[in-house]
Design an enzyme around this catalytic site. Sequence first.
Site, short mmCIF file in Angstrom:
data_model
loop_
_atom_site.label_atom_id
_atom_site.label_comp_id
_atom_site.label_asym_id
_atom_site.label_seq_id
_atom_site.Cartn_x
_atom_site.Cartn_y
_atom_site.Cartn_z
N CYS A 1 -50.57 -92.60 -46.94
CA CYS A 1 -50.18 -92.86 -46.15
C CYS A 1 -48.21 -93.18 -45.70
O CYS A 1 -47.54 -93.25 -45.10
CB CYS A 1 -50.22 -94.98 -46.36
N GLU B 1 -49.55 -91.88 -36.89
CA GLU B 1 -49.78 -91.38 -37.36
C GLU B 1 -50.96 -89.77 -37.73
O GLU B 1 -51.61 -90.51 -36.86
CB GLU B 1 -50.09 -92.84 -38.28
P1 NAD Z 1 -59.53 -98.01 -41.94
O1 NAD Z 1 -58.81 -99.15 -40.89
O2 NAD Z 1 -60.48 -97.40 -40.34
O3 NAD Z 1 -60.85 -98.71 -42.89
C1 NAD Z 1 -59.82 -99.60 -43.56
C2 NAD Z 1 -61.13 -99.96 -44.61
O4 NAD Z 1 -61.47 -101.41 -43.64
C3 NAD Z 1 -61.92 -99.07 -44.70
O5 NAD Z 1 -62.83 -100.45 -46.18
C4 NAD Z 1 -63.41 -99.79 -44.03
O6 NAD Z 1 -64.50 -99.65 -44.45
C5 NAD Z 1 -62.95 -101.35 -43.56
N1 NAD Z 1 -63.63 -102.00 -41.72
C6 NAD Z 1 -63.22 -101.26 -41.05
N2 NAD Z 1 -63.93 -102.09 -40.38
C7 NAD Z 1 -63.13 -103.28 -40.41
C8 NAD Z 1 -63.46 -104.57 -40.20
N3 NAD Z 1 -63.65 -104.50 -38.22
N4 NAD Z 1 -63.18 -105.19 -40.34
C9 NAD Z 1 -62.89 -105.36 -41.59
N5 NAD Z 1 -62.64 -104.22 -42.69
C10 NAD Z 1 -63.05 -103.60 -41.77
O7 NAD Z 1 -58.69 -97.13 -42.42
P2 NAD Z 1 -58.70 -95.47 -43.16
O8 NAD Z 1 -59.45 -94.42 -42.01
O9 NAD Z 1 -60.23 -96.01 -44.14
O10 NAD Z 1 -58.06 -95.82 -43.93
C11 NAD Z 1 -56.64 -94.90 -43.34
C12 NAD Z 1 -55.38 -96.15 -42.99
O11 NAD Z 1 -55.28 -96.57 -44.29
C13 NAD Z 1 -53.94 -95.14 -42.98
O12 NAD Z 1 -53.88 -95.46 -41.81
C14 NAD Z 1 -53.65 -94.96 -43.70
O13 NAD Z 1 -51.72 -94.85 -44.08
C15 NAD Z 1 -53.78 -96.47 -44.53
N6 NAD Z 1 -53.71 -96.39 -46.10
C16 NAD Z 1 -52.70 -97.42 -46.28
C17 NAD Z 1 -51.86 -97.50 -47.78
C18 NAD Z 1 -51.42 -98.68 -48.20
O14 NAD Z 1 -51.09 -98.44 -48.94
N7 NAD Z 1 -50.61 -98.44 -47.24
C19 NAD Z 1 -53.18 -96.29 -48.29
C20 NAD Z 1 -54.08 -96.22 -48.15
C21 NAD Z 1 -53.98 -96.26 -46.81
#
Ligand code: NAD
Length: 495
Positions: free
Chosen positions: A297, A398
């Site tokens: 991220c 991103e």
């Molecule tokens: P995502 O938003 O698709 O999923 C994140 C989480 O949300 C997963 O556990 C998923 O199962 C869950 N989810 C999906 N739909 C949902 C809903 N409708 N309601 C509740 N939960 C739901 O993200 P991703 O693709 O898994 O991860 C990538 C993103 O995460 C990138 O934008 C990255 O930058 C961010 N990220 C941020 C950090 C940080 O610490 N700031 C760290 C790692 C990743």
Amino acid sequence: MSDSTTATIATAASTVERLTAQGHLIGDSWTSSDSAGRYAHHDPATGRLQAEIALGGVAEVTAAVDAAIAAAPAWRAMPLEARAAILYRLADLLVEHDPGSALLNARDNGTPISAMRPGQYSASWVRYYAGWIDKIDGHVVPTSSGLDYVRPEPYGVIGAIVPWNGPMMGMGQKVAPALAAGNTVVAKPPEIAPFGALRFAELALEAGLPPGVLNVVTGGADAGQALVRDPRVGKVSFTGGHVTARAVMTAAAETLKPLALELGGKSANIIFPDADLDTAAFLSVLLGVGLLSGQGCALPTRLYVHDDVYDEVVDRLTAQAAGLSVGDPSDPKTFMGPVVNRSACERILGVIDRAKAEGAGTLLTGGQRLDGDLAGGYFIAPTIFGDVVHGSHLAANEVFGPVLSVLRFQSEDEVVAKANDSNFGLGAYLHTRDIGRAHRLVNRLEAGMVIVNGPPGMSPGAPFGGFKQSGFGREGGRWGIDEFLQQKNIFIAGS
Ligand code: NAD
């Protein structure tokens, strides 16, 4: 590869099998209940099917919250030194099993064992927050009519939605402070990479954590929604993308549930002509392309290079990219592995194609999926676009893949304006030997962390989190434990 490495790789494969068969941890039981279906998990390095993962939904999350509620009074009442001792034991176990966890992480999401030590990293957070347990103090409010004091208290049950790019690390960052603050937890790793979180839970039980204090339900949107909507969950700490975060906020509105959101970024990285150009270029490629194959991220993926040194920096960048060792994440010589799965691979290649079609920049290197020995896995060549147009889709969004955008600038004011012209505000990086300039930019850059002349410090004592649409709330330090505490004010009249 040595015999011992080969043996540990075989152990990682059997750990994947065991964790898949066990499924979720709910109270004192492992269950492969799958009310939301099953997910076919492929090894990112080979593309081979390695697990059919049971997905939790409302039923499993409800049962996990039941267990967390039942365990809460005893956990909160446990003597502080006993609670800390469990977390210290967990930290020791995480370190002891770190080689296996690194190989498990390679199978989970493709992260090379040379690039990340999830057990050691997670242990540093667990140990840090174990140290906070007997230091969470309150406050006395000056008054002339009685005793007025403030007591920090746990929320009760915390929902922890941990990311796939560091599932064991995410448990350290969220679960350790939540437990240290006296809460019980329901953690939800995503199906994309659940094994590190499940392994963390196994080690927590081995360390003596009472059943129900930490529950883990693997799942996707169904489980995430169930956790956010359950009125008995006091707060949710979420890591993910900003689009999903909006759905989480909408669901949380039903019960006015407080949230901490750790979201994405497009962190600017600025190289001034007075910088150590070799170091700056080395770090820009290492962090902006190679590390986690760009799936981090806060990685610096939007690189601004001053016009005066643009050509010589670009030469260094392409040479560095050519030198990145890409390959099997289980091999200690590899630095850059595959991306997490087929759909991520296709999405990233789509972003590259769009950038080419829109003329967003000049493709300097990479841009394609790797073939030969790596054809089965989800490997994308280290990719760099030069002369990227500020405001293009490529520059603004991103990618979450090994794709670096390089842009030119001529003045300090111009680059600050461009760096800040983003919906995100997670990290910012700069390279300069001018200390006055460094301080000026630290002051002006809109980001939750600013890194000068190096990689991030990654200390569990430092606050990590975003400005703007990179989220709110912090992980790390005093700020990280405060996220899991609410303040109670007590007034005793006449005392
Ligand atoms: P995502 O938003 O698709 O999923 C994140 C989480 O949300 C997963 O556990 C998923 O199962 C869950 N989810 C999906 N739909 C949902 C809903 N409708 N309601 C509740 N939960 C739901 O993200 P991703 O693709 O898994 O991860 C990538 C993103 O995460 C990138 O934008 C990255 O930058 C961010 N990220 C941020 C950090 C940080 O610490 N700031 C760290 C790692 C990743």
